[in-house]
Design an enzyme around this catalytic site. Structure first.
Site, PDB file in Angstrom:
ATOM      1  N   LYS A  98      37.721  25.432  66.247  1.00 59.83           N
ATOM      2  CA  LYS A  98      38.238  24.299  65.487  1.00 59.83           C
ATOM      3  C   LYS A  98      39.583  24.700  64.888  1.00 59.83           C
ATOM      4  O   LYS A  98      40.014  25.844  64.984  1.00 59.83           O
ATOM      5  CB  LYS A  98      37.284  23.903  64.355  1.00 59.83           C
ATOM      6  CG  LYS A  98      35.842  23.626  64.761  1.00 59.83           C
ATOM      7  CD  LYS A  98      35.665  22.345  65.540  1.00 59.83           C
ATOM      8  CE  LYS A  98      34.204  22.118  65.927  1.00 59.83           C
ATOM      9  NZ  LYS A  98      34.049  20.958  66.823  1.00 59.83           N
TER      10      LYS A  98
ATOM     11  N   SER B 279      35.665  18.238  71.527  1.00 60.96           N
ATOM     12  CA  SER B 279      35.928  18.134  70.090  1.00 60.96           C
ATOM     13  C   SER B 279      37.355  18.521  69.708  1.00 60.96           C
ATOM     14  O   SER B 279      37.802  18.191  68.608  1.00 60.96           O
ATOM     15  CB  SER B 279      34.929  19.000  69.314  1.00 60.96           C
ATOM     16  OG  SER B 279      35.166  20.371  69.534  1.00 60.96           O
TER      17      SER B 279
END
Length: 392
Positions: free
Chosen positions: A153, A51
């Protein structure tokens, strides 16, 4: 007068510690020292999913600083040292919830800022919310706040910001934001022939590619085409255009107004998708919002589950406090909006919402080891060029 020397009493000699006792003491000291360092200063993490590619790769080992944002005190103190959720290699929980303590954050060097690569505890593992997100994150389980799964993230919006995504470009307070240097997007590569995957894709560090065996028709050209769907950086997309068998390389974005399922918030009042999202105001400590239908959809879970409120319920789209409707609400802590650098392959805040400040773990600082899980040969197992790379 003659005196007689008095002999001192014979003292019992202390027996030395046995080798086993010394070994136990050494192990105990090492465990305690490691636990304190891990809690107070920094932790080591490994990247398990793509990701964050190409900023971080699967198999990257990194150090995460707890000092930058300030470490938090344990909420669940009855936990086996050097574990997180389960005892190593088992499905047995490594903690007991018999005792729960209030959480405090020690002073840090800085606050979370836009562009920071951040490790945090996944908020939607809250006991009241995890089942709602099983379509996006199928392996969710409820855990205490300090033992929820660690996610990594990039912070794209901080408390008080107004976030909007237009055709894949992030805007904050109306201004386009810098694109992370190694950010990865999805492209259609139209080709005249089949591609030798090893020489074209893997040689360029592209690991996520799919042959498009059917015809491809974009919104600007009525001619049918075939080729590959690839996830890569803008720089590598430009390089792919130079191959003589490549007709064109174009980014893929969902059209504005095309509603994507399983996106946050789960409401019919928006028609957003991953490439066209918002505008959305990120909750800020002491910031007040009027609780109309749309804002209730945005902030209901925050108010009910992450603010420490009791007796707040949601009924027929209205928030109630002790049975009485709430017309406005003032937030008690800051929140953040996190996105993966692999923008079309990241289950992030676009799908499950805001990250509360009390879920922040630390700042990702540098990669100290990188192991390729699928090397072309044994000698390429370690990605030497990534060792001690600073994370930007």
């Amino acid at each position: 007068m003659a005196v007689t020397e008095i002999a001192p009493k014979q003292q019992k000699q202390n027996k030395g510690k046995s080798a086993f006792r010394e070994w136990i003491d050494s192990v105990l000291f090492a465990v305690i020292a490691a636990a304190v360092i891990r809690w107070l200063f920094f932790s080591a993490f490994v990247i398990p999913t793509p990701s964050m590619e190409n900023t971080l790769l699967v198999g990257d080992y990194l150090f995460v600083s707890k000092l930058h944002y300030g470490t938090t005190t344990p909420v669940t103190p009855l936990q086996m040292p050097l574990t997180h959720q389960y005892i190593w290699g088992t499905a047995i929980p490594s903690y007991l919830e018999w005792i729960k303590l209030p959480q405090y954050r020690l002073p840090g060097f800085t606050d979370v800022k836009r562009g920071d690569v951040v490790v945090f505890n996944l908020p939607v593992e809250h006991p009241e919310t995890y089942s709602k997100y099983s379509n996006v994150l199928p392996d969710l389980h409820p855990h205490p706040v300090d033992l929820r799964s660690n996610y990594i993230k990039r912070c794209v919006a901080q408390a008080g910001d107004t976030l909007e995504i237009r055709n894949g470009q992030v805007y904050i307070n109306g201004e386009a934001q810098p694109v992370p240097f190694r950010m990865q997007n999805e492209y259609f590569m139209s080709t005249t022939t089949a591609v030798h995957e090893e020489n074209v894709f893997r040689k360029n560090g592209i690991t996520d590619f799919t042959p498009f065996t059917e015809t491809f028709n974009d919104s600007t050209d009525s001619n049918d085409e075939s080729g590959y769907i690839v996830k890569t950086t803008p720089a590598l997309a430009q390089k792919l255009k130079t191959y003589d068998f490549v007709k064109r390389v174009e980014p893929l974005y969902l059209s504005k107004g095309l509603k994507e399922p399983f996106l946050f918030p789960a409401t019919n009042l928006t028609n957003w998708n991953k490439d066209n999202y918002g505008p959305l105001i990120i909750p800020k400590e002491n910031g007040t919002v009027v609780l109309n239908d749309l804002n209730t959809a945005f902030y209901a879970d925050v108010i009910r589950y992450y603010e420490g409120n009791e007796h707040v319920t949601l009924k027929e789209g209205k928030l109630l406090l002790n049975g009485k409707p709430l017309s406005q609400y003032t937030f008690k802590q800051d929140y953040y909006f996190m996105m993966g650098d692999n923008r079309h392959n990241s289950a992030d805040s676009r799908y499950w919402g805001f990250v509360p400040k009390d879920h922040i773990v630390g700042k990702a600082v540098f990669v100290w080891m990188s192991i390729d899980p699928d090397p072309t040969n044994f000698f390429n197992k370690i990605r030497w060029e990534r060792l001690f790379r600073v994370i930007k």
